[in-house]
Enzyme design. Structure first.
Site, PDB file in Angstrom:
ATOM      1  N   GLN A   9     -25.706 -21.790  42.318  1.00 18.58           N
ATOM      2  CA  GLN A   9     -24.859 -20.489  42.558  1.00 18.58           C
ATOM      3  C   GLN A   9     -23.692 -19.883  43.183  1.00 18.58           C
ATOM      4  OE1 GLN A   9     -27.524 -17.345  40.794  1.00 18.58           O
ATOM      5  NE2 GLN A   9     -28.502 -18.850  39.466  1.00 18.58           N
ATOM      6  N   LEU A  41     -26.453 -14.685  33.595  1.00 16.15           N
ATOM      7  CA  LEU A  41     -24.989 -14.974  33.029  1.00 16.15           C
ATOM      8  C   LEU A  41     -24.519 -14.166  33.593  1.00 16.15           C
ATOM      9  CD1 LEU A  41     -23.389 -17.473  32.860  1.00 16.15           C
ATOM     10  CD2 LEU A  41     -22.744 -17.222  30.231  1.00 16.15           C
ATOM     11  N   ALA A  42     -24.657 -12.905  32.957  1.00 14.23           N
ATOM     12  CA  ALA A  42     -24.328 -12.025  33.331  1.00 14.23           C
ATOM     13  C   ALA A  42     -23.688 -11.512  35.022  1.00 14.23           C
ATOM     14  CB  ALA A  42     -24.280 -10.345  33.299  1.00 14.23           C
ATOM     15  N   ASP A  43     -25.403 -11.691  35.669  1.00 14.46           N
ATOM     16  CA  ASP A  43     -25.014 -11.495  37.328  1.00 14.46           C
ATOM     17  C   ASP A  43     -24.766 -12.371  38.196  1.00 14.46           C
ATOM     18  OD1 ASP A  43     -27.678 -10.313  37.350  1.00 14.46           O
ATOM     19  OD2 ASP A  43     -28.751 -11.365  37.016  1.00 14.46           O
ATOM     20  N   HIS A  50     -30.813  -6.477  38.942  1.00 16.45           N
ATOM     21  CA  HIS A  50     -30.283  -7.628  39.380  1.00 16.45           C
ATOM     22  C   HIS A  50     -28.895  -7.798  39.359  1.00 16.45           C
ATOM     23  CE1 HIS A  50     -33.454 -10.673  39.618  1.00 16.45           C
ATOM     24  NE2 HIS A  50     -32.776 -11.037  40.799  1.00 16.45           N
TER      25      HIS A  50
END
Length: 341
Positions: free
Chosen positions: A102, A278-280, A303
């Site tokens: 990530q 996924l937003a994170d 988060h």
């Protein structure tokens, strides 16, 4: 030397702050001083998977690092110039590979460099996206934002022994604006991989899931694969993609209950543009993309809230959150940092 101080205990106070802060430090060439690292966790301080991320980013950005040790609650990271590299790394046991990717992928891609990485560790472990989520969900989302990478799975690695291995290629990329509105498709794909578990048990679980989705009007495609690993285990990814949305959920097989512990209703009722995990992951690239990135999510997690705060502090991006009838709209007004042009 001037350091930007980041309180690692802010908000949810977990590993997300570490990952985002160091990734952005590399991209923006901003020296940072992380304090109170993972203060709110049962075991505070840096863990092996965080150290692997830091070590790789240190190599990529020619950084000087002070305080990088297991259990350390304070870290200084002084980045240099980012290089294209070929690396081989081992997280050890079942440390999450997905969480490391990530941070690595946006750093290298946004810096317009290349990375060839072979990494060993856990591909499918608790408290982390499974590697299939990275391959099918995150890759699609990053691609729409202009970030290009390829991922080859060599071997699965479950808890506790790990032993998984992947090969990653990251390519020079140029960020572009995108938005994620409402899900329109009723197509769903279920991907399940397993090792050392009776296939009859796996097929029973998957068939029950398929029946639930079919009863709700979804068109379902199923892929089940037996992939040998050091430990027994199984992982599950359910996702749907259309031109407006990318939604995925994943989980591991619970060997005690012999079930996949997943809330199907939550997925079925999600009509927003992206899922909460996924937003994170989209906050960092969105913060550096000139213009406005928008996405709809069902809820604002701790988060996400923490990540937005830390990212805005480092990059100077602006963000806003608006309440809607069936969720929230997140708007990120990105900035283009001169060091990455």
């Amino acid at each position: 030397m001037d350091f930007l101080k980041i309180n690692g205990g802010h908000g949810e106070g977990g590993g997300q702050i570490i990952r985002s802060a160091i990734a952005l430090a590399c991209i923006t060439k901003q020296s940072i001083h992380l304090e109170n690292i993972r203060k709110n966790r049962k075991v505070s301080g840096l863990r092996p998977q965080h150290l692997t991320s830091i070590r790789i980013l240190q190599k990529i950005s020619n950084a000087k690092v002070i305080g990088a040790g297991i259990g350390s609650t304070e870290l200084k990271f002084i980045p240099g110039d980012i290089d294209s590299l070929e690396l081989s790394e081992d997280v050890g046991t079942a440390g999450s590979i997905s969480l490391i990717l990530q941070v690595l992928i946006p750093v290298v891609a946004i810096a317009q460099k290349k990375l060839s990485l072979t990494i060993k560790g856990g591909t499918d472990v608790l408290w982390s996206p499974c590697i299939d989520y990275t391959q099918y969900v995150l890759k699609e989302a990053f691609s729409r934002m202009g970030i290009k990478f390829s991922l080859e799975l060599i071997k699965r690695g479950y808890y506790p022994k790990g032993g998984g291995e992947i090969k990653l290629q990251v390519f020079p990329s140029k960020l572009k604006l995108t938005s994620f509105a409402k899900r329109k498709t009723n197509n769903v794909k279920i991907i399940c991989t397993f090792s050392k578990i009776a296939i009859e048990i796996i097929e029973r679980e998957i068939q029950q899931m398929k029946n639930k989705f079919t009863n709700e009007g979804f068109k379902v495609e199923v892929e089940i694969t037996n992939q040998e690993a050091m430990d027994s285990g199984a992982s599950l990814l359910i996702y749907s993609i259309d031109e407006n949305s990318i939604i995925g959920v994943d989980c591991l097989f619970d060997k005690k209950t012999q079930r996949f512990d997943l809330n199907f209703e939550k997925f079925i009722k999600k009509t927003q543009g992206i899922d909460t995990n996924l937003a994170d992951m989209l906050v960092v690239p969105a913060s550096l993309c000139p213009g406005r990135t928008t996405f709809l999510v069902k809820e604002i997690t701790k988060h996400l809230e923490t990540n937005l705060f830390v990212t805005s502090k480092i990059t100077g991006c602006k963000y806003g959150i608006g309440k809607l009838d069936n969720g929230f709209e997140v708007i990120i007004e990105g900035v283009s940092n001169s060091s990455i042009k």
